[in-house]
Design an enzyme around this catalytic site. Structure first.
Site, PDB file in Angstrom:
ATOM      1  CE  LYS A  16     -24.095  -3.397  -0.137  1.00 10.78           C
ATOM      2  NZ  LYS A  16     -24.764  -2.092  -0.283  1.00 10.78           N
ATOM      3  N   GLY A  17     -18.476  -5.833  -3.481  1.00  9.22           N
ATOM      4  CA  GLY A  17     -17.813  -5.982  -4.774  1.00  9.22           C
ATOM      5  C   GLY A  17     -18.608  -5.391  -5.916  1.00  9.22           C
ATOM      6  CE1 TYR A  50     -13.156  -3.870  -7.100  1.00 10.97           C
ATOM      7  CE2 TYR A  50     -14.980  -2.530  -7.910  1.00 10.97           C
ATOM      8  CZ  TYR A  50     -14.521  -3.618  -7.199  1.00 10.97           C
ATOM      9  OH  TYR A  50     -15.415  -4.462  -6.566  1.00 10.97           O
ATOM     10  CG  HIS A  75      -2.062  -0.904   1.203  1.00  6.72           C
ATOM     11  ND1 HIS A  75      -2.782  -1.164   0.060  1.00  6.72           N
ATOM     12  CD2 HIS A  75      -2.658  -1.627   2.191  1.00  6.72           C
ATOM     13  CE1 HIS A  75      -3.762  -2.017   0.352  1.00  6.72           C
ATOM     14  NE2 HIS A  75      -3.696  -2.324   1.619  1.00  6.72           N
TER      15      HIS A  75
HETATM   16  P1  A3P Z   1     -16.516  -3.210  -1.260  1.00  3.88           P
HETATM   17  O1  A3P Z   1     -16.286  -2.874   0.178  1.00  3.88           O
HETATM   18  O2  A3P Z   1     -16.965  -2.009  -2.051  1.00  3.88           O
HETATM   19  O3  A3P Z   1     -17.396  -4.375  -1.477  1.00  3.88           O
HETATM   20  P2  A3P Z   1      -9.087  -4.474  -0.852  1.00  3.88           P
HETATM   21  O4  A3P Z   1      -8.907  -5.882  -1.279  1.00  3.88           O
HETATM   22  O5  A3P Z   1      -8.137  -3.532  -1.510  1.00  3.88           O
HETATM   23  O6  A3P Z   1      -9.121  -4.350   0.629  1.00  3.88           O
HETATM   24  O7  A3P Z   1     -10.518  -4.017  -1.420  1.00  3.88           O
HETATM   25  C1  A3P Z   1     -11.705  -4.553  -0.919  1.00  3.88           C
HETATM   26  C2  A3P Z   1     -12.834  -4.248  -1.894  1.00  3.88           C
HETATM   27  O8  A3P Z   1     -12.730  -5.095  -3.041  1.00  3.88           O
HETATM   28  C3  A3P Z   1     -14.185  -4.521  -1.271  1.00  3.88           C
HETATM   29  O9  A3P Z   1     -15.094  -3.595  -1.880  1.00  3.88           O
HETATM   30  C4  A3P Z   1     -14.423  -5.951  -1.722  1.00  3.88           C
HETATM   31  O10 A3P Z   1     -15.764  -6.376  -1.649  1.00  3.88           O
HETATM   32  C5  A3P Z   1     -13.928  -5.881  -3.151  1.00  3.88           C
HETATM   33  N1  A3P Z   1     -13.597  -7.208  -3.697  1.00  3.88           N
HETATM   34  C6  A3P Z   1     -13.023  -8.245  -3.061  1.00  3.88           C
HETATM   35  N2  A3P Z   1     -12.891  -9.297  -3.883  1.00  3.88           N
HETATM   36  C7  A3P Z   1     -13.410  -8.941  -5.066  1.00  3.88           C
HETATM   37  C8  A3P Z   1     -13.574  -9.630  -6.310  1.00  3.88           C
HETATM   38  N3  A3P Z   1     -13.191 -10.883  -6.472  1.00  3.88           N
HETATM   39  N4  A3P Z   1     -14.146  -8.945  -7.329  1.00  3.88           N
HETATM   40  C9  A3P Z   1     -14.542  -7.663  -7.176  1.00  3.88           C
HETATM   41  N5  A3P Z   1     -14.431  -6.962  -6.016  1.00  3.88           N
HETATM   42  C10 A3P Z   1     -13.858  -7.587  -4.967  1.00  3.88           C
END
Ligand code: A3P
Length: 297
Positions: free
Chosen positions: A260-261, A188, A103
């Site tokens: 939620k993704g 994203y 990060h």
């Molecule tokens: P939301 O909170 O909007 O659902 P990170 O991995 O950088 O911590 O980011 C987490 C975010 O990515 C979360 O967003 C999560 O739900 C989403 N995410 C995790 N896996 C995913 C996938 N396979 N496809 C799309 N989004 C995903």
């Protein structure tokens, strides 16, 4: 130092960016536990940009010859974080996989990483959705409701983990224009829109492009399916496992990385005015850079 209620702790400004104490300590000591090789690939993100997804995609793509059985893949039983370590926490060379994550903003990456010309895959995300994801994540982590308004005001001021968000993005964006062969800058929302093309692009960038035969076998789509939100978020390991081995002192439950993704979930939480205000800041900060997040409104 500032006491940031959304984080429930003091965060520190270092070279223009805000970090939690543990994160700042890790950044200062990254050279002690991570010795990069020129062939390394580093996934770089702002927290909540989709790092977990990208880790899964890179892992499945890079190891597809070894793990070619998509009905009993290692991603079914372990968190993506277990395969791709953070350079600021636990990077070591136990796995032969030359893929790591961080990060740390591009401009603060240790000089030797940049000078070695390791490849960097940077994933960005619309700040409105990212903010909501971050706020929800912090509520879950602290096991209490953080007032949305307070968290929002801090975020807009750039005071959040690894913030200001805009500066984190701009550092990588500018570098990607200068060194396109070394830095792949992605969004994203674009990946969600067309994961198939992005998996191919990531493979090419990692110097392991899909062969015509692999494409004929439908391998790209298999990786897309395996790493989809639907598949990963429903796996036992990602639903109920207490914590993965790669999140260090934070001790985070795996299901915190799957909420939620979706694109546009901010509309369920922010008022139109709050959304427009964040957009305004973004437009102002990115003015003249060639970068925009308007298309995802
Ligand atoms: P939301 O909170 O909007 O659902 P990170 O991995 O950088 O911590 O980011 C987490 C975010 O990515 C979360 O967003 C999560 O739900 C989403 N995410 C995790 N896996 C995913 C996938 N396979 N496809 C799309 N989004 C995903």
């Amino acid at each position: 130092n500032v006491f940031a209620p959304p984080l429930d702790q003091y965060i520190h400004k270092y070279q223009g960016f805000w970090f939690r104490t543990t994160m700042l300590e890790s950044i200062m000591s990254v050279h002690e536990h991570f010795t990069p090789q020129p062939t390394d690939i580093i996934i770089c993100t702002n927290p909540k940009s989709g790092t977990t997804w990208l880790k899964a995609l890179c892992f499945a793509t890079f190891t597809r010859t070894r793990f070619n059985d998509f009905s009993s893949h290692p991603l079914f039983t372990k968190s993506p974080h277990d395969f791709i370590p953070w350079i600021e926490i636990s990077a070591n060379r136990e796995s032969e996989l030359p893929v790591f994550a961080t990060h740390i903003p591009y401009t603060l990456l240790p000089k030797y990483i940049v000078e070695l010309k390791c490849k960097i895959i940077y994933l960005s995300r619309d700040p409105k959705d990212l903010f909501i994801s971050y706020w929800q994540f912090m509520c879950k982590l602290r096991k209490e409701a953080i007032p949305l308004e307070t968290a929002y005001q801090y975020f807009c001021k750039g005071i959040n983990s690894c913030g200001p968000w805009w500066d984190h993005i701009l550092g990588s964006w500018k570098a990607s224009l200068e060194f396109p062969e070394k830095i792949l800058f992605m969004k994203y929302e674009d990946m969600m829109n067309d994961p198939f093309s992005y998996v191919k692009r990531i493979a090419e960038f990692m110097s392991c492009p899909f062969s015509a035969e692999e494409e004929r076998q439908g391998l790209v789509q298999k990786i897309v399916n395996l790493c989809s939100f639907e598949t990963l978020s429903n796996l036992e390991v990602n639903r109920n496992s207490l914590e993965n081995s790669a999140t260090g002192a934070l001790k985070i439950e795996n299901n915190s990385f799957f909420r939620k993704g979706k694109v546009g979930d901010w509309k369920n939480y922010l008022t139109a005015e709050m959304g427009a205000h964040l957009d305004q800041i973004t437009e102002q900060k990115f003015s003249g850079s060639g970068l925009s997040f308007r298309a995802q409104d």
